[in-house]
Design a protein around this motif. Structure first.
Motif, PDB file in Angstrom:
ATOM      1  N   ALA A  54       3.824   6.545  -4.960  1.00  0.00           N
ATOM      2  CA  ALA A  54       3.443   6.923  -3.593  1.00  0.00           C
ATOM      3  C   ALA A  54       2.383   5.969  -3.055  1.00  0.00           C
ATOM      4  CB  ALA A  54       2.917   8.356  -3.578  1.00  0.00           C
ATOM      5  N   HIS A  55       2.559   5.563  -1.806  1.00  0.00           N
ATOM      6  CA  HIS A  55       1.552   4.701  -1.181  1.00  0.00           C
ATOM      7  C   HIS A  55       1.741   4.686   0.325  1.00  0.00           C
ATOM      8  CE1 HIS A  55       5.007   2.041  -1.969  1.00  0.00           C
ATOM      9  NE2 HIS A  55       4.586   1.261  -0.961  1.00  0.00           N
ATOM     10  N   ALA A  56       0.628   4.484   1.002  1.00  0.00           N
ATOM     11  CA  ALA A  56       0.619   4.360   2.461  1.00  0.00           C
ATOM     12  C   ALA A  56       0.303   2.916   2.809  1.00  0.00           C
ATOM     13  CB  ALA A  56      -0.441   5.277   3.070  1.00  0.00           C
ATOM     14  N   HIS A  57       1.004   2.413   3.820  1.00  0.00           N
ATOM     15  CA  HIS A  57       0.705   1.101   4.384  1.00  0.00           C
ATOM     16  C   HIS A  57      -0.148   1.340   5.628  1.00  0.00           C
ATOM     17  CE1 HIS A  57       4.009  -1.153   2.271  1.00  0.00           C
ATOM     18  NE2 HIS A  57       4.477   0.074   2.178  1.00  0.00           N
ATOM     19  N   VAL A  58      -1.309   0.723   5.713  1.00  0.00           N
ATOM     20  CA  VAL A  58      -2.126   0.751   6.922  1.00  0.00           C
ATOM     21  C   VAL A  58      -1.935  -0.614   7.583  1.00  0.00           C
ATOM     22  CG1 VAL A  58      -4.445   0.991   7.897  1.00  0.00           C
ATOM     23  CG2 VAL A  58      -3.799   2.307   5.854  1.00  0.00           C
ATOM     24  N   ARG A  67      -0.983   1.717  12.447  1.00  0.00           N
ATOM     25  CA  ARG A  67       0.152   2.511  11.994  1.00  0.00           C
ATOM     26  C   ARG A  67      -0.036   2.803  10.513  1.00  0.00           C
ATOM     27  NH1 ARG A  67       5.631   0.204  13.916  1.00  0.00           N
ATOM     28  NH2 ARG A  67       4.928   1.290  15.776  1.00  0.00           N
ATOM     29  N   ILE A  68       0.262   4.038  10.121  1.00  0.00           N
ATOM     30  CA  ILE A  68       0.297   4.421   8.711  1.00  0.00           C
ATOM     31  C   ILE A  68       1.757   4.690   8.388  1.00  0.00           C
ATOM     32  CG2 ILE A  68      -0.410   6.097   6.961  1.00  0.00           C
ATOM     33  CD1 ILE A  68      -2.893   6.669   8.718  1.00  0.00           C
ATOM     34  N   VAL A  69       2.285   3.983   7.382  1.00  0.00           N
ATOM     35  CA  VAL A  69       3.702   4.084   7.036  1.00  0.00           C
ATOM     36  C   VAL A  69       3.847   4.527   5.585  1.00  0.00           C
ATOM     37  CG1 VAL A  69       5.850   2.783   6.777  1.00  0.00           C
ATOM     38  CG2 VAL A  69       4.298   2.257   8.664  1.00  0.00           C
ATOM     39  N   VAL A  96      -9.907   3.323   5.930  1.00  0.00           N
ATOM     40  CA  VAL A  96      -9.593   1.897   5.889  1.00  0.00           C
ATOM     41  C   VAL A  96      -9.465   1.367   7.314  1.00  0.00           C
ATOM     42  CG1 VAL A  96      -7.751   0.237   5.353  1.00  0.00           C
ATOM     43  CG2 VAL A  96      -8.533   1.856   3.601  1.00  0.00           C
ATOM     44  N   ALA A  97      -8.716   2.066   8.157  1.00  0.00           N
ATOM     45  CA  ALA A  97      -8.531   1.630   9.546  1.00  0.00           C
ATOM     46  C   ALA A  97      -9.877   1.512  10.249  1.00  0.00           C
ATOM     47  CB  ALA A  97      -7.619   2.596  10.287  1.00  0.00           C
ATOM     48  N   GLY A  98     -10.763   2.452  10.027  1.00  0.00           N
ATOM     49  CA  GLY A  98     -12.086   2.397  10.634  1.00  0.00           C
ATOM     50  C   GLY A  98     -12.900   1.217  10.142  1.00  0.00           C
ATOM     51  N   GLU A  99     -12.906   1.001   8.838  1.00  0.00           N
ATOM     52  CA  GLU A  99     -13.669  -0.117   8.274  1.00  0.00           C
ATOM     53  C   GLU A  99     -13.099  -1.467   8.701  1.00  0.00           C
ATOM     54  OE1 GLU A  99     -14.135   0.357   4.050  1.00  0.00           O
ATOM     55  OE2 GLU A  99     -15.422   2.108   4.307  1.00  0.00           O
ATOM     56  N   GLU A 100     -11.796  -1.513   8.953  1.00  0.00           N
ATOM     57  CA  GLU A 100     -11.155  -2.747   9.414  1.00  0.00           C
ATOM     58  C   GLU A 100     -11.288  -2.908  10.930  1.00  0.00           C
ATOM     59  OE1 GLU A 100      -9.513  -5.178   7.476  1.00  0.00           O
ATOM     60  OE2 GLU A 100     -10.354  -4.120   5.753  1.00  0.00           O
TER      61      GLU A 100
END
Length: 117
Positions: free
Chosen positions: A102-106, A86-88, A76-80
């Motif tokens: 469960a989930h990660a915030h990019v 930061r991954i939280v 996702v970070a690459g495509e954006e």
């Protein structure tokens, strides 16, 4: 049962297509979509399609899917086109977790301070 979709879980409903989301990526095991209350110019959530209440329980029960989740956060970070991001993972209400799936915030697109708050 852990791992099974939960009827009262917002993210399980999004993963099942019962609630619409602005999806940016999808794999067999994960779904990434824009946060409805973004905290940065880029704020995407990456969730596993299986239900676990937090990242630690996901990693303990299904480490391969936890790895998929982290890999997809990087995708996702690459495509954006985020050079810095930061991954939280919030775990527990005291840490700000409001959806117990469960989930990660990019997060990216602006400077990130440390400590985060």
């Amino acid at each position: 049962m852990v791992g099974e979709p939960q009827d009262d879980c917002l993210f399980c409903k999004i993963a099942a297509g019962q609630i619409p989301a602005d999806v940016v990526r999808e794999t067999e095991t994960t779904l990434a979509f824009r946060d409805i209350s973004p905290q940065a110019p880029t704020h995407v959530l990456v969730i596993p399609k299986v239900h676990h209440p937090d990242a630690a329980s996901l990693a303990a029960a299904e480490p391969a899917i936890a790895a998929d989740l982290l890999r997809e956060a990087g995708q996702v970070a690459g495509e954006e086109k985020l050079k810095s991001y930061r991954i939280v993972f919030n775990t527990g209400s005291g840490a700000g977790q409001t959806v117990f799936h469960a989930h990660a915030h990019v997060l990216g697109g602006r400077g990130m301070q440390w400590p985060p708050g």
